[in-house]
Design a protein around this motif. Structure first.
Motif, short mmCIF file in Angstrom:
data_model
loop_
_atom_site.label_atom_id
_atom_site.label_comp_id
_atom_site.label_asym_id
_atom_site.label_seq_id
_atom_site.Cartn_x
_atom_site.Cartn_y
_atom_site.Cartn_z
N ARG A 44 -2.58 -63.16 7.21
CA ARG A 44 -3.52 -63.40 6.16
C ARG A 44 -4.44 -62.17 6.08
O ARG A 44 -5.07 -61.44 5.24
N THR A 45 -4.85 -61.63 7.45
CA THR A 45 -5.88 -60.50 7.53
C THR A 45 -5.06 -59.27 7.62
O THR A 45 -5.62 -58.08 7.69
N GLY A 46 -3.81 -59.31 7.61
CA GLY A 46 -3.12 -57.97 7.62
C GLY A 46 -3.10 -57.16 9.04
O GLY A 46 -2.12 -56.25 9.29
N ALA A 47 -3.45 -58.05 10.03
CA ALA A 47 -3.14 -57.59 11.74
C ALA A 47 -1.66 -57.58 11.78
O ALA A 47 -1.08 -56.62 12.66
N ILE A 48 -0.60 -58.46 11.35
CA ILE A 48 0.73 -58.07 11.41
C ILE A 48 1.02 -57.82 9.80
O ILE A 48 1.23 -58.67 8.95
N ALA A 49 1.13 -56.63 9.46
CA ALA A 49 1.49 -56.36 8.22
C ALA A 49 2.56 -55.42 7.96
O ALA A 49 2.95 -55.53 6.61
N SER A 50 3.34 -54.78 8.70
CA SER A 50 4.44 -53.93 8.48
C SER A 50 5.54 -54.76 8.10
O SER A 50 6.26 -55.67 9.11
N PRO A 51 6.45 -54.88 7.13
CA PRO A 51 7.62 -55.50 6.89
C PRO A 51 8.86 -54.70 7.37
O PRO A 51 10.01 -55.15 7.19
N THR A 52 8.55 -53.45 7.62
CA THR A 52 9.67 -52.50 7.90
C THR A 52 9.94 -52.68 9.37
O THR A 52 9.15 -52.90 10.45
N PRO A 53 11.18 -52.34 10.12
CA PRO A 53 11.70 -52.31 11.28
C PRO A 53 10.75 -51.46 12.16
O PRO A 53 10.23 -50.43 11.68
N GLY A 54 10.78 -51.86 13.45
CA GLY A 54 10.18 -50.69 14.28
C GLY A 54 8.89 -51.60 15.04
O GLY A 54 8.58 -52.59 14.77
N PRO A 55 8.51 -50.85 16.11
CA PRO A 55 7.33 -51.74 16.83
C PRO A 55 6.06 -52.34 16.04
O PRO A 55 5.48 -53.06 16.36
N ALA A 56 5.85 -51.20 14.99
CA ALA A 56 4.73 -51.65 14.19
C ALA A 56 5.04 -52.91 13.40
O ALA A 56 3.84 -53.76 13.05
N GLY A 57 6.08 -53.27 13.13
CA GLY A 57 6.38 -54.48 12.53
C GLY A 57 6.85 -55.44 13.29
O GLY A 57 7.38 -56.46 12.62
N ARG A 58 6.70 -55.58 14.65
CA ARG A 58 7.18 -56.66 15.49
C ARG A 58 6.63 -57.97 15.17
O ARG A 58 5.27 -58.09 14.78
N GLY A 59 7.44 -58.89 14.78
CA GLY A 59 6.66 -60.42 14.57
C GLY A 59 6.50 -60.42 13.01
O GLY A 59 6.19 -61.50 12.68
N PHE A 60 6.73 -59.82 12.24
CA PHE A 60 6.66 -59.76 10.74
C PHE A 60 7.48 -60.97 10.34
O PHE A 60 8.90 -60.96 10.75
N PRO A 61 7.41 -61.66 9.70
CA PRO A 61 8.35 -62.71 9.04
C PRO A 61 9.59 -62.07 8.68
O PRO A 61 9.55 -61.20 7.82
N ILE A 62 10.94 -62.94 8.87
CA ILE A 62 11.91 -62.41 8.17
C ILE A 62 12.13 -62.76 6.87
O ILE A 62 11.34 -63.78 6.55
N LYS A 63 12.89 -62.35 6.08
CA LYS A 63 13.25 -62.53 4.67
C LYS A 63 14.27 -63.72 4.64
O LYS A 63 15.31 -63.69 5.39
N VAL A 64 13.97 -64.75 3.84
CA VAL A 64 14.82 -65.73 3.47
C VAL A 64 15.61 -65.70 2.08
O VAL A 64 14.60 -65.93 1.29
N SER A 65 16.67 -65.49 2.01
CA SER A 65 17.20 -65.23 0.43
C SER A 65 17.53 -66.72 -0.06
O SER A 65 18.17 -66.79 -1.34
N THR A 66 17.89 -67.60 0.63
CA THR A 66 18.06 -69.01 0.11
C THR A 66 17.03 -69.79 -0.82
O THR A 66 15.96 -69.09 -0.88
N GLY A 67 17.02 -70.94 -1.33
CA GLY A 67 16.01 -71.54 -2.17
C GLY A 67 14.97 -72.07 -1.23
O GLY A 67 14.13 -72.83 -1.79
N ASN A 68 14.82 -72.14 0.06
CA ASN A 68 14.09 -72.94 0.55
C ASN A 68 13.93 -72.22 2.12
O ASN A 68 14.59 -71.85 2.87
N VAL A 69 12.74 -72.24 2.42
CA VAL A 69 12.35 -71.42 3.71
C VAL A 69 12.65 -72.04 4.83
O VAL A 69 12.73 -71.58 6.18
#
Length: 217
Positions: A68-93
């Motif tokens: 929420r604060t952007g401390a984990i902000a990068s959705p792109t691969p790489g060390p800066a984006g470690r731990g960012f949520p993965i994308k769910v393409s189905t109808g339910n997280v």
């Protein structure tokens, strides 16, 4: 028989009864200890699991606050984006796939909970898995906001020989769970993350995602 002989005989009999009484008392105490030992062990295990659940809840909230604060902000691969949520393409997280050992280096967020440094063999440290979903399928969910599911696993859940199960198959329970089941998350929760970048307000981003499903205007 003299009085001295009678006194010695009485003392001898009393001594014999004392030994028998002591043996009986030892037997009774042993039986009681055997009876209450499982209860004591269960009580300790339940307290340990309850404490682990409390720490896992703290870990989940820390992860959510970081998003929420952007401390984990990068959705792109790489060390800066470690731990960012993965994308769910189905109808339910909740359908987010169960993490594997290969996800530890990128998709999972490690948290040191005991102050001794993170260790992937620890039962007190955690790996946090996040998964996001937005029906509009934005390239950068931080600009629109998203629905989030958070799963907190024990760090040793990814040890060799451990096979993780889908959380739908079973849930952790403090009562009767002993030391817990490392094959499923300690804690699982869902929430909404508003946009952290972009021009739309948090309400507008939420409304855009819900529009057409509940009549949001």
């Amino acid at each position: 028989m003299t009085k001295r002989q009678q006194l010695n005989l009485s003392q001898s009999r009393d001594g014999g009864y004392t030994i028998i009484e002591s043996l009986v008392a030892m037997i009774v105490v042993s039986v009681l200890m055997i009876a209450i030992a499982p209860v004591m062990a269960f009580s300790v295990a339940t307290r340990v699991q309850a404490r682990r659940t409390e720490l896992a809840t703290q870990a989940a909230r820390t992860y959510i606050d970081a998003l929420r604060t952007g401390a984990i902000a990068s959705p792109t691969p790489g060390p800066a984006g470690r731990g960012f949520p993965i994308k769910v393409s189905t109808g339910n997280v909740a359908d987010a796939p169960v993490p594997t050992a290969s996800d530890k280096s990128q998709n999972l967020y490690p948290l040191d909970m005991d102050g001794g440094g993170f260790s992937d063999t620890s039962s007190t440290d955690f790996y946090v898995q996040g998964a996001w979903r937005n029906p509009s399928d934005p390239p950068d969910p931080t600009k629109t906001g998203y629905e989030l599911i958070v799963r907190v696993y024990r760090a040793d859940s990814f040890a060799n020989g451990v096979t993780l199960r889908p959380p739908k198959d079973a849930k952790q329970s403090v009562v009767g769970s002993g030391l817990g089941d490392k094959t499923i998350p300690v804690v699982e929760m869902t929430t909404q993350i508003p946009r952290t970048t972009g021009e739309a307000s948090a309400y507008e981003s939420l409304c855009a995602r819900l529009k057409g499903t509940n009549g949001c205007k």
